[in-house]
Write a protein that holds these residues in place. Structure first.
Motif, PDB file in Angstrom:
ATOM      1  N   ALA A 173       0.801  -1.225   0.000  1.00  0.00           N
ATOM      2  CA  ALA A 173       0.000   0.000   0.000  1.00  0.00           C
ATOM      3  C   ALA A 173       0.829   1.267   0.000  1.00  0.00           C
ATOM      4  O   ALA A 173       0.304   2.358  -0.170  1.00  0.00           O
ATOM      5  CB  ALA A 173      -0.909   0.000   1.223  1.00  0.00           C
ATOM      6  N   ALA A 174       2.141   1.158   0.199  1.00  0.00           N
ATOM      7  CA  ALA A 174       2.986   2.336   0.418  1.00  0.00           C
ATOM      8  C   ALA A 174       3.499   2.912  -0.897  1.00  0.00           C
ATOM      9  O   ALA A 174       4.379   2.334  -1.531  1.00  0.00           O
ATOM     10  CB  ALA A 174       4.156   1.976   1.326  1.00  0.00           C
ATOM     11  N   ASP A 175       2.988   4.065  -1.297  1.00  0.00           N
ATOM     12  CA  ASP A 175       3.458   4.674  -2.541  1.00  0.00           C
ATOM     13  C   ASP A 175       4.734   5.489  -2.350  1.00  0.00           C
ATOM     14  O   ASP A 175       5.287   6.019  -3.312  1.00  0.00           O
ATOM     15  CB  ASP A 175       2.369   5.544  -3.187  1.00  0.00           C
ATOM     16  N   PHE A 176       5.233   5.574  -1.100  1.00  0.00           N
ATOM     17  CA  PHE A 176       6.507   6.260  -0.888  1.00  0.00           C
ATOM     18  C   PHE A 176       7.693   5.325  -1.129  1.00  0.00           C
ATOM     19  O   PHE A 176       8.838   5.775  -1.122  1.00  0.00           O
ATOM     20  CB  PHE A 176       6.580   6.852   0.528  1.00  0.00           C
ATOM     21  N   LEU A 177       7.438   4.039  -1.352  1.00  0.00           N
ATOM     22  CA  LEU A 177       8.493   3.083  -1.666  1.00  0.00           C
ATOM     23  C   LEU A 177       8.626   2.985  -3.179  1.00  0.00           C
ATOM     24  O   LEU A 177       7.851   2.286  -3.847  1.00  0.00           O
ATOM     25  CB  LEU A 177       8.176   1.707  -1.062  1.00  0.00           C
ATOM     26  N   VAL A 178       9.594   3.708  -3.731  1.00  0.00           N
ATOM     27  CA  VAL A 178       9.794   3.779  -5.185  1.00  0.00           C
ATOM     28  C   VAL A 178      11.155   3.171  -5.498  1.00  0.00           C
ATOM     29  O   VAL A 178      12.195   3.699  -5.065  1.00  0.00           O
ATOM     30  CB  VAL A 178       9.725   5.235  -5.686  1.00  0.00           C
ATOM     31  N   ASP A 179      11.172   2.075  -6.238  1.00  0.00           N
ATOM     32  CA  ASP A 179      12.405   1.320  -6.469  1.00  0.00           C
ATOM     33  C   ASP A 179      13.486   2.165  -7.128  1.00  0.00           C
ATOM     34  O   ASP A 179      13.231   2.883  -8.107  1.00  0.00           O
ATOM     35  CB  ASP A 179      12.102   0.107  -7.360  1.00  0.00           C
ATOM     36  N   ASP A 180      14.699   2.060  -6.586  1.00  0.00           N
ATOM     37  CA  ASP A 180      15.886   2.749  -7.088  1.00  0.00           C
ATOM     38  C   ASP A 180      15.819   4.262  -6.947  1.00  0.00           C
ATOM     39  O   ASP A 180      16.693   4.977  -7.452  1.00  0.00           O
ATOM     40  CB  ASP A 180      16.170   2.390  -8.551  1.00  0.00           C
ATOM     41  N   ARG A 181      14.776   4.767  -6.292  1.00  0.00           N
ATOM     42  CA  ARG A 181      14.687   6.202  -6.037  1.00  0.00           C
ATOM     43  C   ARG A 181      14.655   6.488  -4.538  1.00  0.00           C
ATOM     44  O   ARG A 181      15.533   7.153  -4.003  1.00  0.00           O
ATOM     45  CB  ARG A 181      13.451   6.794  -6.715  1.00  0.00           C
ATOM     46  N   THR A 182      13.637   5.964  -3.870  1.00  0.00           N
ATOM     47  CA  THR A 182      13.528   6.191  -2.430  1.00  0.00           C
ATOM     48  C   THR A 182      13.888   4.945  -1.622  1.00  0.00           C
ATOM     49  O   THR A 182      13.975   5.008  -0.388  1.00  0.00           O
ATOM     50  CB  THR A 182      12.101   6.622  -2.046  1.00  0.00           C
ATOM     51  N   CYS A 183      14.052   3.807  -2.306  1.00  0.00           N
ATOM     52  CA  CYS A 183      14.355   2.547  -1.630  1.00  0.00           C
ATOM     53  C   CYS A 183      14.871   1.546  -2.652  1.00  0.00           C
ATOM     54  O   CYS A 183      14.956   1.861  -3.852  1.00  0.00           O
ATOM     55  CB  CYS A 183      13.102   1.988  -0.947  1.00  0.00           C
ATOM     56  N   LEU A 184      15.205   0.362  -2.201  1.00  0.00           N
ATOM     57  CA  LEU A 184      15.458  -0.770  -3.080  1.00  0.00           C
ATOM     58  C   LEU A 184      14.375  -1.803  -2.812  1.00  0.00           C
ATOM     59  O   LEU A 184      14.078  -2.113  -1.654  1.00  0.00           O
ATOM     60  CB  LEU A 184      16.837  -1.391  -2.824  1.00  0.00           C
TER      61      LEU A 184
END
Length: 285
Positions: free
Chosen positions: A212-223
């Motif tokens: 559900a978390a849209d703040f987890l963006v691969d290679d930008r805000t997280c892996l």
């Protein structure tokens, strides 16, 4: 009795802070003839809530995927489904890998999912086999704790791994300030508040795909790693351990994203406007 106390206090709007509280708040709102709002923090709330009838004034979605779920299930008209992301206070900068001479500290949450938690432990064991200097922490209470502790023994991780009971948010912040990486072990239908707090303290996050978390963006805000794939998780963790500058870059990008999208001031402003319009019976902005 509660309804009378609310009426006497001059309450103008009621707010159910999650879907579980919605039935009670709806009854109270009808008894005192006041509008009510519902916060939604999970991607299955649309199914659980159904279509809200008057005096419902709107639904507050904690992320874009949650808002989409609410719209798909016709919980409320489009104009009454508001995106109000949780606000968090952020660190001034990345706090990970500050001391080159110290063992890296990797913190993982629990998932109440045996396979997901075993994935994390197998990855920790592989990092140890590869001679990465790490200490590991698992935070939270799990239904699978017995199996989890047995796996720690089988993987010879007892010396490197510490279990920590569930902690309130203010204590979690202190833990994350001393960590170098946070691992979220499984996709969740709920907003991943632990990952949000870790990001806000300046720690890079490695998380399972989806959720559900849209703040987890691969290679930008997280892996992101593929769920239940220890090798993929190990690869992502090893990339951060081997390149602290890259880890700090991801942590810094995450902080910037949170400042833009999860500002406490922005959250309060949105809530105040929604409350005022609901109290006055105005259409949504």
């Amino acid at each position: 009795s509660l309804a009378e106390r609310l009426r006497s206090a001059g309450v103008e709007v009621l707010h159910a802070l999650d879907a579980d509280a919605a039935p009670l708040v709806r009854k109270l709102a009808r008894l005192i003839d006041r509008p009510y709002l519902v916060s939604s923090c999970a991607t299955d709330d649309g199914r659980r809530l159904g279509t809200l009838a008057p005096p419902a004034a709107g639904v507050l979605a904690a992320s874009a995927p949650i808002r989409e779920d609410l719209l798909v299930h016709h919980v409320a008209p489009v104009g009454k489904v508001h995106l109000v992301r949780p606000g968090v206070y952020t660190a001034d900068g990345a706090t990970c890998f500050r001391d080159a001479g110290r063992c890296a500290a990797i913190v993982a949450g629990v998932a109440n999912n045996r396979r997901a938690e075993q994935t994390v432990l197998k990855s920790f064991a592989e990092l140890t086999e590869r001679k990465h200097e790490c200490v590991f922490f698992v935070i939270g209470s799990s239904r699978c704790e017995k199996a989890l502790r047995a796996a720690v023994e089988a993987l010879h991780l007892r010396q490197q791994l510490t279990f920590v009971d569930s902690l309130p948010a203010w204590q979690l912040r202190d833990v994350f300030r001393e960590a170098d990486v946070y691992v979220s072990p499984a996709p969740s239908k709920w907003i991943d508040t632990n990952s949000l707090l870790a990001m806000a303290t300046g720690v890079p996050v490695v998380a399972a795909f989806n959720g559900a978390a849209d703040f987890l963006v691969d290679d930008r805000t997280c892996l992101l790693f593929r769920p239940n794939r220890p090798a993929d998780l190990t690869r992502k963790l090893a990339s951060l351990l081997s390149d602290p500058d890259a880890a700090r870059h991801i942590a810094s990008a995450a902080l910037e994203h949170l400042r833009t999208n999860h500002s406490p001031a922005r959250m309060v402003s949105l809530l105040a406007n929604i409350y005022r319009r609901a109290a006055e019976g105005e259409p949504p902005a």
